[in-house]
Design an enzyme around this catalytic site. Structure first.
Site: not given
Ligand code: NDP
Ligand code: HSE
Length: 440
Positions: A134, A190, A205, A302
């Site tokens: 992160g 996740e 990772k 986050g």
């Molecule tokens: P979320 O589920 O919160 O966000 C993903 C977004 O993508 C949703 O808002 C969804 O909205 C949108 N989405 C899905 N399908 C489509 C599509 N076909 N076209 C356009 N938009 C789309 O995920 P996160 O923000 O938590 O995670 C995003 C990435 O970051 C992932 O790869 C995750 O592993 C990574 N990550 C996350 C962390 C975290 O703390 N959350 C930390 C580090 C990495 P809708 O369904 O309305 O389309």
């Molecule tokens: N699911 C992941 C975690 C989010 O718990 O660390 C950040 O990559």
């Protein structure tokens, strides 16, 4: 100079963090980057929800491909997650000559080789600081800050969900399932939490860090992956009594035989800093030959901590946008034509020490038989702890737990000894084996 234009594919937890931090800190970021960075388009299937996040400050589209098709967009930020659509979109963005930033460790750990090759051929950058730990700038540290070193090993707590679960189980004696629900509620887990609890997310990772540390291709399929679902609260308690904490560690190590690439629960001496990393925090220890041991600590998940890493990549790309591609930092730290052919070791060849817990019949000679089998396998014992039978099953109990700490041996030798011990009629339940890392 005209601001660089960014399009976000998937404005959810991380995407909204990126949007908000860029708005809030825009003046300072501009002073660092040398020009403004503006999110001008975002996509999400739920357009109404996206509009509540960005208002009229960016164009909202349902179709992510509309962003890639827009010639004004310089950088595409992929924050949808998953393998299939994300891979298509990233490759399409590269083909369209856009730089890409992604937080998607799953995508890069599995398809990184193809994606980096496509980016190299097209002369664009694919940046992924947010994909590992992160908000901790560990990719930058490994790729640039430690570039003088021959890296010897990297070990990290790189999954916040599992560290949160283990901390809550140890501190509050809570059940695994209860704490997992809480981690999901807090947004650490996740979309598919089995990726967290089975060690897959940490292995994604670790695969990326290993590639950068040793200049080897990303090889997620060769990682050894074991999660925390088989851990019992009694092992957390016994480890504590022996002066250790149990952490889900990702470990990658250079050895003369090859590279170790493994994720599994590990006993770590309680006096190590990393053993005291609690809750959803992440920490990575890197051992380099020149620098010695370095430790990186911070929020591994986050909205805004992850956005911090995404925006660092946006600033890097903005600064290097006009640089000749040959003068940029290579995606995986080493020049693509100078990658090492070091092999990833099979788990059987990995050398480590062990914690064993055996539920045995409380009879004379049982301990001697077990230790005799270890001695015959040339596995040296470091410590033995035997619980009183009545502590385990109450007064009159006929079973007890024997805990053995061993010195180093290969995993294959330990597996053979475990099979023999398990076959003893006095061993009454599956033996628990947890690897032990001194991280000295
Ligand atoms: P979320 O589920 O919160 O966000 C993903 C977004 O993508 C949703 O808002 C969804 O909205 C949108 N989405 C899905 N399908 C489509 C599509 N076909 N076209 C356009 N938009 C789309 O995920 P996160 O923000 O938590 O995670 C995003 C990435 O970051 C992932 O790869 C995750 O592993 C990574 N990550 C996350 C962390 C975290 O703390 N959350 C930390 C580090 C990495 P809708 O369904 O309305 O389309
Ligand atoms: N699911 C992941 C975690 C989010 O718990 O660390 C950040 O990559």
């Amino acid at each position: 100079m005209k601001p660089i234009q960014v399009g976000i594919l998937g404005i959810g937890t991380v995407g909204s963090g990126v949007f908000n931090v860029l708005q809030r800190n825009q003046e300072e970021i501009k002073r660092r980057a040398g020009r403004g960075i503006e999110v001008t388009m975002v996509s999400r299937r739920n357009v109404a929800e996206a509009k509540t996040l960005v208002g009229d400050r960016a164009q909202v589209v349902a179709d992510a491909r509309a962003i890639i098709a827009n010639p004004d967009i310089d950088i595409v930020v992929e924050l949808i997650g998953g393998y299939t659509l994300a891979k298509e979109l990233v490759l399409e963005a590269i083909a369209a000559g856009k730089h890409v930033v992604t937080a998607n460790k799953a995508l890069l750990a599995v398809h990184g080789t193809e994606i980096f090759a496509a980016a190299h051929a097209k002369g664009v950058m694919v940046a992924f600081e947010a994909a590992v730990a992160g908000g901790i700038p560990i990719i930058k540290a490994l790729r640039e800050g430690l570039t003088a070193n021959s890296i010897q090993w990297v070990a990290g707590i790189i999954n916040g969900t599992t560290n949160f679960i283990l901390s809550e189980m140890r501190d509050k004696g809570l059940d695994f399932a209860v704490v997992l629900k809480e981690a999901q509620r807090l947004g650490y887990a996740e979309a598919d939490p089995t990726f967290d609890i089975e060690g897959v997310d940490a292995a994604h990772k670790l695969t990326l860090m290993s590639a950068i540390a040793f200049g080897i291709p990303v090889q997620f399929d060769k990682a050894y992956v074991e999660g925390i679902t088989q851990l019992g609260s009694q092992d957390i308690k016994y480890a504590e009594q022996l002066g250790y904490r149990i952490k889900l560690l990702g470990i990658t190590k250079r050895t003369p035989q090859g590279v170790e690439l493994r994720v599994h629960p590990s006993l770590v001496p309680a006096k190590r800093l990393i053993a005291n990393v609690e809750g959803a925090m992440n920490a990575v220890v890197v051992q380099g030959d020149a620098v010695g041991t370095t430790l990186y600590y911070g929020k591994g998940a986050g909205s805004e901590p992850t956005a911090s890493a995404v925006i660092a990549d946006l600033v890097d790309i903005t600064r290097l946008h006009t640089a000749d591609p040959t003068n940029r930092v290579p995606h995986l730290a080493f020049q693509p034509d100078a990658m090492s052919d070091l092999q990833v070791l099979p788990m059987g060849d990995v050398v480590t020490s062990y914690y064993l817990r055996l539920r045995v019949a409380d009879q004379a000679g049982v301990l001697a038989t077990v230790t005799g089998l270890l001695a015959a396998a040339d596995i040296s014992i470091d410590a033995v702890l035997q619980r009183e039978a009545d502590e385990i099953g109450g007064e009159g109990a006929t079973q007890t737990d024997v805990i053995i700490l061993t010195h180093d041996c290969t995993e294959s030798r330990m597996n053979a000894a475990l099979a023999q011990m398990q076959a003893l009629p006095t061993v009454l339940a599956p033996i628990t084996r947890i690897r032990k890392e001194e991280l000295a």
